[in-house]
Design a protein around this motif. Structure first.
Motif, PDB file in Angstrom:
ATOM      1  N   THR A 101      13.643  10.450  19.082  1.00 17.25           N
ATOM      2  CA  THR A 101      14.442   9.401  18.401  1.00 17.25           C
ATOM      3  C   THR A 101      15.872   9.423  18.925  1.00 17.25           C
ATOM      4  N   SER A 102      16.637   8.456  18.506  1.00 14.65           N
ATOM      5  CA  SER A 102      18.044   8.387  18.923  1.00 14.65           C
ATOM      6  C   SER A 102      18.883   9.494  18.318  1.00 14.65           C
ATOM      7  N   LEU A 103      18.380  10.200  17.271  1.00  8.06           N
ATOM      8  CA  LEU A 103      19.144  11.287  16.661  1.00  8.06           C
ATOM      9  C   LEU A 103      19.049  12.570  17.467  1.00  8.06           C
ATOM     10  N   GLY A 104      17.938  12.748  18.187  1.00  7.52           N
ATOM     11  CA  GLY A 104      17.755  13.957  18.959  1.00  7.52           C
ATOM     12  C   GLY A 104      17.379  15.140  18.078  1.00  7.52           C
ATOM     13  N   SER A 105      17.392  16.322  18.680  1.00  8.84           N
ATOM     14  CA  SER A 105      17.008  17.542  17.957  1.00  8.84           C
ATOM     15  C   SER A 105      17.957  17.807  16.808  1.00  8.84           C
ATOM     16  N   PRO A 106      17.436  18.308  15.641  1.00  8.40           N
ATOM     17  CA  PRO A 106      18.302  18.567  14.475  1.00  8.40           C
ATOM     18  C   PRO A 106      19.441  19.508  14.774  1.00  8.40           C
ATOM     19  N   ASP A 107      19.295  20.456  15.740  1.00  9.98           N
ATOM     20  CA  ASP A 107      20.400  21.354  16.046  1.00  9.98           C
ATOM     21  C   ASP A 107      21.614  20.593  16.553  1.00  9.98           C
ATOM     22  N   GLY A 108      21.377  19.447  17.153  1.00  9.88           N
ATOM     23  CA  GLY A 108      22.483  18.675  17.720  1.00  9.88           C
ATOM     24  C   GLY A 108      22.997  17.565  16.833  1.00  9.88           C
ATOM     25  N   TRP A 109      22.493  17.510  15.619  1.00  9.69           N
ATOM     26  CA  TRP A 109      22.963  16.440  14.709  1.00  9.69           C
ATOM     27  C   TRP A 109      24.437  16.636  14.349  1.00  9.69           C
ATOM     28  N   ALA A 110      25.073  15.533  14.085  1.00  3.93           N
ATOM     29  CA  ALA A 110      26.467  15.583  13.649  1.00  3.93           C
ATOM     30  C   ALA A 110      26.564  16.337  12.330  1.00  3.93           C
ATOM     31  N   GLN A 111      27.736  17.002  12.177  1.00  2.69           N
ATOM     32  CA  GLN A 111      27.889  17.822  10.965  1.00  2.69           C
ATOM     33  C   GLN A 111      27.781  17.000   9.676  1.00  2.69           C
ATOM     34  N   PRO A 112      28.331  15.771   9.588  1.00  2.00           N
ATOM     35  CA  PRO A 112      28.153  14.994   8.351  1.00  2.00           C
ATOM     36  C   PRO A 112      26.688  14.765   8.024  1.00  2.00           C
ATOM     37  N   LEU A 113      25.862  14.545   9.089  1.00  2.62           N
ATOM     38  CA  LEU A 113      24.441  14.307   8.839  1.00  2.62           C
ATOM     39  C   LEU A 113      23.761  15.576   8.342  1.00  2.62           C
ATOM     40  N   LYS A 114      24.092  16.713   8.947  1.00  2.00           N
ATOM     41  CA  LYS A 114      23.492  17.967   8.495  1.00  2.00           C
ATOM     42  C   LYS A 114      23.840  18.239   7.041  1.00  2.00           C
ATOM     43  N   THR A 115      25.104  18.055   6.712  1.00  2.25           N
ATOM     44  CA  THR A 115      25.547  18.313   5.325  1.00  2.25           C
ATOM     45  C   THR A 115      24.811  17.419   4.338  1.00  2.25           C
ATOM     46  N   LEU A 116      24.716  16.124   4.661  1.00  2.00           N
ATOM     47  CA  LEU A 116      24.078  15.186   3.737  1.00  2.00           C
ATOM     48  C   LEU A 116      22.589  15.469   3.603  1.00  2.00           C
ATOM     49  N   VAL A 117      21.915  15.838   4.706  1.00  2.00           N
ATOM     50  CA  VAL A 117      20.480  16.133   4.638  1.00  2.00           C
ATOM     51  C   VAL A 117      20.248  17.385   3.809  1.00  2.00           C
ATOM     52  N   GLY A 118      21.096  18.416   4.004  1.00  2.00           N
ATOM     53  CA  GLY A 118      20.954  19.616   3.193  1.00  2.00           C
ATOM     54  C   GLY A 118      21.132  19.333   1.712  1.00  2.00           C
ATOM     55  N   VAL A 119      22.163  18.536   1.365  1.00  2.00           N
ATOM     56  CA  VAL A 119      22.383  18.168  -0.042  1.00  2.00           C
ATOM     57  C   VAL A 119      21.195  17.366  -0.572  1.00  2.00           C
ATOM     58  N   MET A 120      20.695  16.435   0.221  1.00  2.00           N
ATOM     59  CA  MET A 120      19.611  15.559  -0.203  1.00  2.00           C
ATOM     60  C   MET A 120      18.339  16.345  -0.508  1.00  2.00           C
ATOM     61  N   LEU A 121      17.947  17.292   0.393  1.00  8.25           N
ATOM     62  CA  LEU A 121      16.711  18.045   0.189  1.00  8.25           C
ATOM     63  C   LEU A 121      16.812  18.989  -1.000  1.00  8.25           C
ATOM     64  N   ALA A 122      18.008  19.441  -1.319  1.00  7.95           N
ATOM     65  CA  ALA A 122      18.177  20.358  -2.447  1.00  7.95           C
ATOM     66  C   ALA A 122      18.374  19.638  -3.771  1.00  7.95           C
ATOM     67  N   ALA A 123      18.544  18.307  -3.743  1.00  9.15           N
ATOM     68  CA  ALA A 123      18.856  17.567  -4.956  1.00  9.15           C
ATOM     69  C   ALA A 123      17.607  17.333  -5.795  1.00  9.15           C
ATOM     70  N   GLY A 124      17.816  17.095  -7.063  1.00 13.22           N
ATOM     71  CA  GLY A 124      16.706  16.802  -7.972  1.00 13.22           C
ATOM     72  C   GLY A 124      16.654  15.356  -8.370  1.00 13.22           C
ATOM     73  N   GLN A 125      17.217  14.442  -7.600  1.00 13.08           N
ATOM     74  CA  GLN A 125      17.189  13.017  -7.863  1.00 13.08           C
ATOM     75  C   GLN A 125      16.945  12.286  -6.547  1.00 13.08           C
ATOM     76  N   PRO A 126      16.488  11.036  -6.598  1.00 12.35           N
ATOM     77  CA  PRO A 126      16.205  10.310  -5.358  1.00 12.35           C
ATOM     78  C   PRO A 126      17.454  10.136  -4.500  1.00 12.35           C
ATOM     79  N   MET A 127      17.326  10.409  -3.209  1.00 10.51           N
ATOM     80  CA  MET A 127      18.419  10.201  -2.258  1.00 10.51           C
ATOM     81  C   MET A 127      17.819   9.828  -0.904  1.00 10.51           C
ATOM     82  N   PHE A 128      18.626   9.091  -0.095  1.00  9.49           N
ATOM     83  CA  PHE A 128      18.228   8.855   1.282  1.00  9.49           C
ATOM     84  C   PHE A 128      19.473   8.720   2.136  1.00  9.49           C
ATOM     85  N   VAL A 129      19.264   8.905   3.457  1.00  9.43           N
ATOM     86  CA  VAL A 129      20.329   8.770   4.440  1.00  9.43           C
ATOM     87  C   VAL A 129      19.819   7.841   5.539  1.00  9.43           C
ATOM     88  N   ALA A 130      20.644   6.892   5.979  1.00 11.65           N
ATOM     89  CA  ALA A 130      20.355   6.058   7.149  1.00 11.65           C
ATOM     90  C   ALA A 130      21.425   6.362   8.177  1.00 11.65           C
TER      91      ALA A 130
END
Length: 898
Positions: free
Chosen positions: A35-64
């Motif tokens: 994909t255009s995002l590439g390997s997760p190790d190379g993701w931008a720090q804002p994306l990593k932070t938001l994905v980590g928060v999203m997976l740990a949350a107990g309510q619906p969330m998504f990131v585009a």
């Protein structure tokens, strides 16, 4: 910053993907390197932070995120995707939710978007499928400030929405319960007693409307000093209820004094404090009045009985106890009233001889007073019902006869009535049939008495009286005369003058008919005004499009230009119809000014003669010292021309049209027959013709829109309806008097202009403005897309720099961002915030801003009492490019804010 695809699969060092349930596992297994995002190790720090928060949350969330705006989401968001889960992971968001494109474009333009209530249907076994969520779309920026993604936490609000719906249903149920209560009900809030609710019974007893949001003191100023304000204040302050029985109250709009049974019950909030007052009760005026009349009747009865010294009169209750005892009974029986009242008749006369002596003395006394006549009268007088009738009709004709038509009793009014009608003056003992032997209506009189003698009580109304005097109407009431032992002893007649009652009834019926006619015309006016509004918006787009098209089609294309001109002519005719509809509905903006009617009519005499044609004669009669009126002179001229054309059509062989003016005073009685007309001074214009006239049915419908007696294609039926609406909007009234073959007279009443109205601020003189644009920036605010597009294109065609907004919020934002805006061209009727409020807020920010309003409907915030507010500039829909150009220059070149 830009996101580079780094290629490859997932590397274990990407710890922000740890956990996360099903979606965490799917994200770790996904081939992000493709994909255009590439390997997760190379993701931008804002994306990593938001994905980590999203997976740990107990309510619906998504990131585009990323150039393709790829979708990443957690387990709680999965059910919202329904059958698109889990295929949606890693796909472009707009492929999954294509309808969200406008919203996404706003977010990636840097604007946060919050939606409080989004309804979705989720597959939830055992639970309702309908669910509600609040979404918050937040732009995600890189270190350069560029928006590279969005983050959306979702909050489920299903339970809150369900609770709010249940609360609304409960409130509606309570409202319906209160509405169906037999008595009057109101709910007040706060220490000033503001109305939150009233039922129909409350509206009816008060004779008023528009209670909600207003205080008791505002609605009923006339009850000050009657104690009601103080009672409400005491109940609110003390928390103690108040109950009243038959409490008197006097209202301005009520007829006389009323009596109410009511309760003031304090309403407490959750903390137990008094928050309002519940008012409920009944109107018991009729009962109280009846009780007062009964008490007065009984007092009068006792007075008559106690004063009848020639008769021994007493009454017994069902148990044989004496309830009344007059002086005649005291003299005959030898007992005082104190000794007799309340005692049993049989016990009082236990001594048989004494009883016989009492009866003998009574019989001797009655014999002296003509037993055959007076005993029956005494028996009749002992009946309380008859006594009450006599007391209540002391001014009426009262007479009684026996089965042989001998007169038992007659009062002076009755004897005088017979003397006036038949030339004889009856007295007690006369035989009625012999007395009236020569009367022409003897058989009718005999038949009426016969029904009462046979035991039938009935009433009739007849017109009678001396033919040489005013004829009057009388209510006649025949009743059977019953003795003390229940036998029929004769008949009884009361005659009450009903002339005024019948006259009042006729006036009431005429007023009610006028009210019904006015209400019908008002309802039709509201309907036609709404239709005209919708048509004006549609016609604005049609006329504008044709106008712009005509500017682009060359003169060498004759066929195309002919088609355009034909369509434009049809649209202009439709626009003229809508203007007439608005005139009938009293929704056209007027420009009234002090006017001398005689001078106006004289100035258009040549035009009126031309409208009549060669065979029509015009006669104008001007009044000396005619009062001035405040009216729109152009509209009045159109009205007179329309009346002249109607007269010409009604006189095909020629005839005379007469226009007369004079000053008149309408009193209260005359104004009452014309609903909505205020008594006072008016100037009357009478327009009379000698034509074919109209039937009563045609006169009754003459002011209705689209009603016409002309052939198809010869008239729209809007001329008189437009005239009627204009005159009513100007505070006047209009009537038609006509008979078939005897011509017609149209009467136009316009209120006299007061001295204070003569003085008005002079209009600012404006130099002749050119319609050529000077490149100014104009902001177009219009919620109708087709009209907005035409306005923007027309402004560009004229040389202006247009900006466009579909509502007030967007308009204010554009004003703040573009200080060069010289004029705001705004619709008046818009959702959320109308044009008047928008202009007020815009001028608060930009005092020098010029404003030009447009609307297809004028019953709105820029028109007061049918006339434009001072300083308001309005261009009615539909309009052409030339009209827009002229009006824009007129406003832009005027001094000060427009």
């Amino acid at each position: 910053m830009s996101v580079r695809p780094l290629g490859g699969g997932f590397r274990p060092s990407a710890g922000f993907l740890d956990g996360g349930g099903e979606m965490g596992a799917l994200m770790r297994a996904h081939d992000w390197g493709a994909t255009s995002l590439g390997s997760p190790d190379g993701w931008a720090q804002p994306l990593k932070t938001l994905v980590g928060v999203m997976l740990a949350a107990g309510q619906p969330m998504f990131v585009a995120f990323g150039p393709e705006r790829l979708l990443l989401y957690n387990d709680d968001y999965g059910p919202m995707l329904a059958d698109r889960h889990p295929r949606a992971l890693g796909r472009p968001f707009l492929d999954v939710w294509p309808d969200a494109r406008p919203l996404f474009e706003r977010v990636f333009a840097g604007e946060p978007v919050h939606m409080r209530d989004i309804r979705l249907f989720l597959d939830r076994p055992g639970r309702p499928k309908e669910a509600h969520f609040a979404f918050s779309y937040t732009p995600v920026r890189d270190e350069d400030g560029e928006v590279v993604g969005l983050f959306c936490p979702c909050l489920e609000t299903t339970e809150q929405v369900a609770a709010a719906r249940e609360q609304m249903r409960e409130a509606e149920r309570q409202r319906l319960l209160l509405q169906q209560m037999p008595g009057f009900v109101a709910v007040l809030s706060g220490p000033t007693h503001v109305y939150d609710y009233v039922n129909d019974a409350y509206l009816e007893i008060s004779g008023r409307s528009d209670f909600v949001g207003r205080t008791v003191r505002e609605m009923f100023p006339e009850i000050a000093g009657q104690g009601f304000y103080e009672l409400l204040d005491h109940v609110y302050a003390s928390g103690e209820p108040f109950i009243a029985r038959a409490m008197p109250i006097r209202l301005d709009r009520a007829e006389g004094e009323r009596f109410l049974d009511f309760i003031y019950q304090p309403i407490r909030n959750g903390a137990g404090a008094v928050a309002g007052i519940f008012v409920g009760g009944y109107d018991v005026t009729e009962r109280c009045v009846a009780e007062r009349r009964l008490a007065a009747s009984e007092a009068r009865y006792r007075q008559i009985v106690e004063g009848a010294e020639d008769f021994a009169i007493l009454t017994l209750d069902e148990g044989g106890a004496i309830t009344s005892w007059n002086s005649g009974a005291e003299r005959v029986a030898g007992f005082s009233a104190a000794e007799a009242l309340g005692r049993s008749f049989s016990i009082l006369f236990t001594d048989e001889h004494r009883a016989e002596a009492a009866v003998r003395r009574s019989e001797e006394r009655l014999r002296e007073l003509n037993e055959t006549l007076e005993q029956r009268v005494a028996e009749a007088l002992a009946e309380r019902k008859l006594m009450a009738d006599i007391v209540e009709t002391t001014d009426a004709c009262i007479e009684a006869i026996d089965a042989h038509y001998d007169i038992l009793a007659i009062n002076r009014a009755g004897a005088e009535a017979y003397d006036r009608r038949y030339g004889v003056r009856p007295k007690v003992g006369d035989n009625l049939l012999k007395l009236l032997a020569d009367a022409p209506d003897l058989e009718k009189t005999k038949a009426r008495w016969a029904r009462a003698l046979a035991g039938e009580d009935y009433a009739v109304t007849e017109e009678t009286g001396d033919p040489s005097r005013e004829r009057r109407s009388y209510d006649l009431r025949f009743e059977t005369l019953v003795g003390a032992r229940g036998e029929r002893v004769g008949a009884f007649l009361t005659s009450v003058d009903a002339t005024e009652r019948l006259r009042a009834k006729a006036e009431l019926e005429a007023t009610q008919e006028a009210l019904r006619q006015s209400q019908k015309m008002e309802a039709v006016g509201q309907l036609t005004g709404g239709i005209a509004h919708d048509f004006n918006n549609m016609l604005a787009a049609v006329i504008g499009a044709l106008d712009l098209l005509g500017r682009r089609v060359g003169h060498d294309d004759a066929r195309s230009r002919r088609y355009i001109e034909t369509a434009a002519e049809g649209a202009r005719r439709a626009a003229n119809l809508t203007r007439r509809l608005l005139a009938f509905a009293r929704q056209q903006p007027l420009r009234p000014e002090p006017t001398d009617l005689d001078r106006l009519i004289a100035g258009m005499s040549d035009l009126l003669r031309h409208s009549l044609g060669a065979q029509g004669l015009l006669e104008i009669t001007a009044a000396e010292g005619l009062w001035r009126v405040r009216v729109d002179p152009n509209q009045l001229e159109n009205l007179l021309i329309n009346l002249a054309v109607n007269a010409r059509d009604a006189m095909p062989e020629g005839g005379r049209l007469t226009i007369e003016t004079r000053n008149v005073e309408l009193d209260a009685a005359c104004a009452a027959t014309r609903h909505g007309v205020v008594p006072g001074p008016y100037v009357l214009i009478c327009v009379s013709d000698t034509g074919c006239g109209m039937t009563p049915e045609v006169v009754a419908r003459a002011f209705e829109p689209f009603f016409t007696t002309k052939k198809v294609g010869e008239g729209t039926g809007l001329g008189l309806s437009q005239a009627y609406g204009f005159i009513r909007q100007s505070g006047g009234h209009m009537t038609i008097r006509s008979e078939p073959g005897r011509g017609a007279t149209v009467e136009v009443f316009l209120p006299r202009l007061g001295d204070a109205q003569e003085r008005r601020p002079p209009e600012l003189a404006r130099a002749g403005a050119s319609a050529v644009a000077c490149g100014e920036t104009v902001l177009v605010v219009e919620d109708e897309p087709a009209v907005r597009r035409f306005s923007v294109e027309a402004l560009g065609e004229l040389g202006y720099r247009p900006l466009e907004a579909d509502g007030a919020a967007a308009a204010l934002r554009l004003l703040d961002e573009n200080p060069q805006v010289a004029l705001m061209f705004t619709d008046v009727v818009m959702p959320e915030m109308n044009g008047a409020r928008l202009a007020e807020e815009a001028r608060r920010r930009r005092p020098e801003l010029k404003v030009l309003f447009t609307t297809g409907y004028t019953r709105n915030a820029v028109v007061r009492d049918g006339a434009l507010d001072a300083g308001v500039e309005l261009l009615g829909k539909p309009f052409t490019v030339e009209e827009l150009a002229a009006k824009l220059r007129d406003v832009l070149d005027a001094p000060g804010a427009g």
